[in-house]
Write an enzyme that holds these catalytic residues in place. Structure first.
Site, PDB file in Angstrom:
ATOM      1  N   HIS A   1      -0.966 -10.335  -4.324  1.00 31.33           N
ATOM      2  CA  HIS A   1      -0.156  -9.945  -5.490  1.00 31.33           C
ATOM      3  C   HIS A   1       0.072 -11.156  -6.372  1.00 31.33           C
ATOM      4  O   HIS A   1       0.205 -12.283  -5.894  1.00 31.33           O
ATOM      5  CB  HIS A   1       1.174  -9.343  -5.047  1.00 31.33           C
ATOM      6  CG  HIS A   1       1.935 -10.219  -4.083  1.00 31.33           C
ATOM      7  ND1 HIS A   1       1.637 -10.261  -2.743  1.00 31.33           N
ATOM      8  CD2 HIS A   1       2.950 -11.087  -4.271  1.00 31.33           C
ATOM      9  CE1 HIS A   1       2.449 -11.104  -2.144  1.00 31.33           C
ATOM     10  NE2 HIS A   1       3.249 -11.635  -3.041  1.00 31.33           N
TER      11      HIS A   1
ATOM     12  N   HIS B   1      -6.226  -2.415  -0.623  1.00 25.48           N
ATOM     13  CA  HIS B   1      -5.648  -3.446   0.245  1.00 25.48           C
ATOM     14  C   HIS B   1      -6.611  -4.612   0.463  1.00 25.48           C
ATOM     15  O   HIS B   1      -7.772  -4.434   0.808  1.00 25.48           O
ATOM     16  CB  HIS B   1      -5.255  -2.862   1.607  1.00 25.48           C
ATOM     17  CG  HIS B   1      -4.644  -3.890   2.513  1.00 25.48           C
ATOM     18  ND1 HIS B   1      -3.310  -4.202   2.474  1.00 25.48           N
ATOM     19  CD2 HIS B   1      -5.201  -4.717   3.425  1.00 25.48           C
ATOM     20  CE1 HIS B   1      -3.053  -5.167   3.340  1.00 25.48           C
ATOM     21  NE2 HIS B   1      -4.192  -5.497   3.938  1.00 25.48           N
TER      22      HIS B   1
ATOM     23  N   CYS C   1       0.847  -1.194   0.000  1.00 22.28           N
ATOM     24  CA  CYS C   1       0.000   0.000   0.000  1.00 22.28           C
ATOM     25  C   CYS C   1       0.882   1.243   0.000  1.00 22.28           C
ATOM     26  O   CYS C   1       0.567   2.251  -0.658  1.00 22.28           O
ATOM     27  CB  CYS C   1      -0.920   0.016   1.222  1.00 22.28           C
ATOM     28  SG  CYS C   1      -2.373  -1.047   1.053  1.00 22.28           S
TER      29      CYS C   1
ATOM     30  N   GLY D   1       3.037 -19.947   1.207  1.00 18.81           N
ATOM     31  CA  GLY D   1       4.264 -19.196   0.920  1.00 18.81           C
ATOM     32  C   GLY D   1       4.082 -17.692   0.836  1.00 18.81           C
ATOM     33  O   GLY D   1       5.000 -16.987   0.422  1.00 18.81           O
TER      34      GLY D   1
HETATM   35  P1  AMP Z   1       5.167 -13.651  -1.505  1.00 18.87           P
HETATM   36  O1  AMP Z   1       6.017 -14.724  -0.902  1.00 18.87           O
HETATM   37  O2  AMP Z   1       4.331 -14.148  -2.643  1.00 18.87           O
HETATM   38  O3  AMP Z   1       4.373 -12.895  -0.447  1.00 18.87           O
HETATM   39  O4  AMP Z   1       6.180 -12.658  -2.187  1.00 18.87           O
HETATM   40  C1  AMP Z   1       6.504 -11.400  -1.724  1.00 18.87           C
HETATM   41  C2  AMP Z   1       7.428 -10.825  -2.756  1.00 18.87           C
HETATM   42  O5  AMP Z   1       7.530  -9.439  -2.565  1.00 18.87           O
HETATM   43  C3  AMP Z   1       8.863 -11.397  -2.700  1.00 18.87           C
HETATM   44  O6  AMP Z   1       9.188 -11.976  -3.960  1.00 18.87           O
HETATM   45  C4  AMP Z   1       9.719 -10.186  -2.373  1.00 18.87           C
HETATM   46  O7  AMP Z   1      10.968 -10.206  -3.027  1.00 18.87           O
HETATM   47  C5  AMP Z   1       8.837  -9.047  -2.858  1.00 18.87           C
HETATM   48  N1  AMP Z   1       9.059  -7.782  -2.169  1.00 18.87           N
HETATM   49  C6  AMP Z   1       9.110  -7.568  -0.836  1.00 18.87           C
HETATM   50  N2  AMP Z   1       9.282  -6.259  -0.585  1.00 18.87           N
HETATM   51  C7  AMP Z   1       9.344  -5.618  -1.784  1.00 18.87           C
HETATM   52  C8  AMP Z   1       9.529  -4.254  -2.176  1.00 18.87           C
HETATM   53  N3  AMP Z   1       9.676  -3.294  -1.302  1.00 18.87           N
HETATM   54  N4  AMP Z   1       9.541  -3.991  -3.511  1.00 18.87           N
HETATM   55  C9  AMP Z   1       9.392  -4.975  -4.414  1.00 18.87           C
HETATM   56  N5  AMP Z   1       9.202  -6.265  -4.101  1.00 18.87           N
HETATM   57  C10 AMP Z   1       9.193  -6.598  -2.802  1.00 18.87           C
HETATM   58 ZN    ZN Z   2      -1.763  -3.224   1.518  1.00 22.95          ZN
END
Ligand code: AMP
Ligand code: ZN
Length: 141
Positions: free
Chosen positions: A98, A44, A5, A91
């Site tokens: 996302h 969100h 967000c 995971g």
């Molecule tokens: P998930 O395990 O599907 O929740 O993946 C979260 C993803 O968000 C991971 O691949 C992280 O590398 C990515 N991530 C976390 N923080 C950031 C950020 N600030 N900008 C871009 N990607 C992010």
């Molecule tokens: Zn959010």
């Protein structure tokens, strides 16, 4: 506010590649391969079921668009994976829905393990039992 967000509102930096009324797409900071993006609904919602049908639909439409863009880009892309982790056990690390979209190519060493994972082959009776449980849940939605 959650981290995605804060990115969507412009408070935190991100390498944004696309944005519309409902979604924002930016590069994952720990890419599986160069070009790994996250399609994030701007509103969100922690899990997929919490998303409005409009946001869920737009997330997939934009995922389709990013798939096409990756294939036509100058990045190394011979195929594309779309991946969504819904819940910690699946995971999910960031508690804001996302969709991962990332390019794949022969020899990139990434594996979703679907082939090597030792999957059972239940008989039709057992498959039907499982289908019955799931159908009940579908019918009561
Ligand atoms: P998930 O395990 O599907 O929740 O993946 C979260 C993803 O968000 C991971 O691949 C992280 O590398 C990515 N991530 C976390 N923080 C950031 C950020 N600030 N900008 C871009 N990607 C992010
Ligand atoms: Zn959010």
């Amino acid at each position: 506010m959650c981290i995605f967000c804060r990115i969507a509102s412009g408070e935190l930096p991100a390498s944004v590649v696309y944005e519309d009324e409902r979604t924002i797409v930016f590069l994952d900071i720990q890419p599986i391969n160069p070009g790994h993006v996250l399609v994030v609904p701007k509103t969100h919602a922690e899990s997929l079921a919490d998303l409005s049908p409009e946001d869920a639909g737009q997330m997939m439409r934009v995922g389709q668009m990013m798939d096409q863009a990756l294939r036509q880009s100058q990045l190394h892309c011979e195929g594309v994976n779309l991946f969504l982790a819904d819940g910690k056990a699946a995971g999910q690390e960031v508690g804001h829905v996302h969709l991962h979209v990332f390019p794949r190519f022969e020899g990139d060493d990434f594996s979703l393990n679907l082939e090597s994972f030792d999957r059972s082959t239940p008989g039709r009776e057992q498959l039907n039992e499982t289908a019955k449980k799931l159908k009940q849940a579908v019918d009561s939605l």
